[in-house]
Design an enzyme around this catalytic site. Structure first.
Site, mmCIF file in Angstrom:
data_model
loop_
_atom_site.group_PDB
_atom_site.id
_atom_site.type_symbol
_atom_site.label_atom_id
_atom_site.label_comp_id
_atom_site.label_asym_id
_atom_site.label_seq_id
_atom_site.Cartn_x
_atom_site.Cartn_y
_atom_site.Cartn_z
ATOM 1 N N ARG A 148 -38.719 24.163 1.988
ATOM 2 C CA ARG A 148 -37.447 24.865 2.191
ATOM 3 C C ARG A 148 -36.879 24.581 3.585
ATOM 4 O O ARG A 148 -37.603 24.681 4.579
ATOM 5 C CB ARG A 148 -37.638 26.378 2.028
ATOM 6 C CG ARG A 148 -36.307 27.115 1.865
ATOM 7 C CD ARG A 148 -36.525 28.614 1.760
ATOM 8 N NE ARG A 148 -36.484 29.229 3.085
ATOM 9 C CZ ARG A 148 -36.688 30.527 3.299
ATOM 10 N NH1 ARG A 148 -36.960 31.335 2.298
ATOM 11 N NH2 ARG A 148 -36.636 31.018 4.519
ATOM 12 N N HIS A 202 -34.184 39.458 -2.207
ATOM 13 C CA HIS A 202 -33.848 39.386 -0.788
ATOM 14 C C HIS A 202 -32.807 38.313 -0.509
ATOM 15 O O HIS A 202 -32.441 37.531 -1.386
ATOM 16 C CB HIS A 202 -35.107 39.093 0.041
ATOM 17 C CG HIS A 202 -35.709 37.739 -0.216
ATOM 18 N ND1 HIS A 202 -36.455 37.446 -1.338
ATOM 19 C CD2 HIS A 202 -35.655 36.595 0.504
ATOM 20 C CE1 HIS A 202 -36.847 36.189 -1.301
ATOM 21 N NE2 HIS A 202 -36.366 35.640 -0.190
ATOM 22 N N HIS A 250 -32.023 36.436 -4.005
ATOM 23 C CA HIS A 250 -32.922 35.654 -4.862
ATOM 24 C C HIS A 250 -34.314 36.260 -4.855
ATOM 25 O O HIS A 250 -34.637 37.120 -4.030
ATOM 26 C CB HIS A 250 -32.948 34.179 -4.470
ATOM 27 C CG HIS A 250 -33.485 33.932 -3.092
ATOM 28 N ND1 HIS A 250 -32.717 34.080 -1.966
ATOM 29 C CD2 HIS A 250 -34.718 33.549 -2.658
ATOM 30 C CE1 HIS A 250 -33.438 33.793 -0.897
ATOM 31 N NE2 HIS A 250 -34.670 33.477 -1.285
ATOM 32 N N ASP A 307 -32.389 35.431 2.554
ATOM 33 C CA ASP A 307 -33.140 34.855 3.677
ATOM 34 C C ASP A 307 -32.457 35.148 5.013
ATOM 35 O O ASP A 307 -31.241 35.000 5.146
ATOM 36 C CB ASP A 307 -33.248 33.330 3.534
ATOM 37 C CG ASP A 307 -34.012 32.931 2.278
ATOM 38 O OD1 ASP A 307 -34.880 33.706 1.834
ATOM 39 O OD2 ASP A 307 -33.724 31.840 1.747
HETATM 40 C C1 SIN Z 1 -37.771 31.972 -1.194
HETATM 41 O O1 SIN Z 1 -37.701 33.184 -1.220
HETATM 42 O O2 SIN Z 1 -37.163 31.302 -0.382
HETATM 43 C C2 SIN Z 1 -38.617 31.261 -2.223
HETATM 44 C C3 SIN Z 1 -38.002 31.271 -3.578
HETATM 45 C C4 SIN Z 1 -38.886 30.603 -4.580
HETATM 46 O O3 SIN Z 1 -39.994 30.176 -4.247
HETATM 47 O O4 SIN Z 1 -38.484 30.504 -5.738
#
Ligand code: SIN
Length: 275
Positions: free
Chosen positions: A264, A93, A249, A95
């Site tokens: 995050r 995906h 990612h 973000d």
């Molecule tokens: C996310 O999708 O922002 C998390 C990625 C992760 O935890 O590696």
């Protein structure tokens, strides 16, 4: 500061940088624009330092669905406890693709990493676009696609492992739909890239569902070639910043029985221009 490319096509590790130091920002930013993601190894930061670094890039885009840090509502918690099975972000995906103005990027700080596994995989949307044939590129030019939060964070997901454990919530706020170009010109690098992803993109505008699914699935299969990818192997203290307009990612959920705890922060972007 030492900047070392992670693969031939994307990602760079940065050693001996201090994200708290404003004098280091320009070099970090240049590496970010060039490589689409940077791993700042071995940072020693507090939540305030994390936010201060993020604010050098722009305003904070506060996530509606992730549980936030009690003391810092702009910081989303990305957590999998040792006894939990589902990780957050397991599907490929980008973000906030469902926002009218998709996020510039996300900055993930590894606070507690598992003894093995728990990598984040990334895919370069610029490299994937470059490798398409000219005829296919021509066909995609001018198309737009719908992106939505509804099917991921809405009521349908309320029984997910992450929701049941309180790691995501606010299903009633999953009402975002946005139309973006399928091919964009990157706002910082000027490079063309694909802007559709398997998790949030629902349909190419103006096509039948079957036509749209066929094209999107072809693109998704193409993008998942290892040649366009890199993996971040985390250590406690690392901070990775990725560009949501240039990458996909995915969290690799291969560390069952161990805790992984991250913070995050996501930074606001700009409206996307067609490529
Ligand atoms: C996310 O999708 O922002 C998390 C990625 C992760 O935890 O590696």
């Amino acid at each position: 500061m030492k900047i070392v490319p992670l693969t031939g096509l994307m990602g760079a590790e940065i050693f001996d940088a201090d994200m708290k130091n404003p004098d280091h920002f320009e070099q970090i930013k240049n590496a970010f624009v060039q490589h689409s993601l940077v791993i700042l190894r071995a940072q020693s930061i507090t939540p305030d330092d994390h936010l201060q670094f993020a604010k050098r890039w722009g305003d904070i885009n506060v996530n509606r669905f992730f549980t936030a840090l009690e003391t810092h509502p702009e910081i989303a918690i990305v957590l999998k406890e040792a006894d939990q099975t589902g990780a957050i972000g397991e599907e490929w995906h980008t973000d906030h693709a469902y926002d009218q103005v998709p996020a510039l990027g996300s900055i993930l700080h590894a606070i507690q990493t598992p003894p093995f596994g728990g990598d984040t995989a990334f895919c370069s949307m610029g490299a994937a676009y470059d490798a398409l044939s000219d005829k296919f590129k021509d066909m995609l030019t001018g198309l737009h696609a719908w992106h939505s939060s509804r099917h991921v964070f809405g009521e349908a997901q309320a029984d997910s492992n992450a929701a049941a454990s309180g790691r995501i919530g606010n299903a009633q706020k999953a009402v975002q739909d946005a139309l973006h170009p399928v091919v964009i010109t990157h706002p910082l690098s000027g490079r063309k890239g694909l802007f559709v992803n398997p998790q949030f993109t629902t349909q190419i505008d103006g096509l039948d569902k079957a036509e749209s699914d066929a094209i999107l699935n072809m693109i998704y299969t193409h993008c998942q070639k290892p040649e366009f990818q890199c993996r971040v192997r985390w250590q406690d203290g690392d901070v990775t910043m990725w560009d949501n307009r240039a990458t996909w990612h995915k969290a690799i959920n291969d560390y069952h029985g161990h805790r992984r705890y991250m913070h995050r922060v996501t930074v606001e972007g700009v409206p996307l221009q067609a490529g």
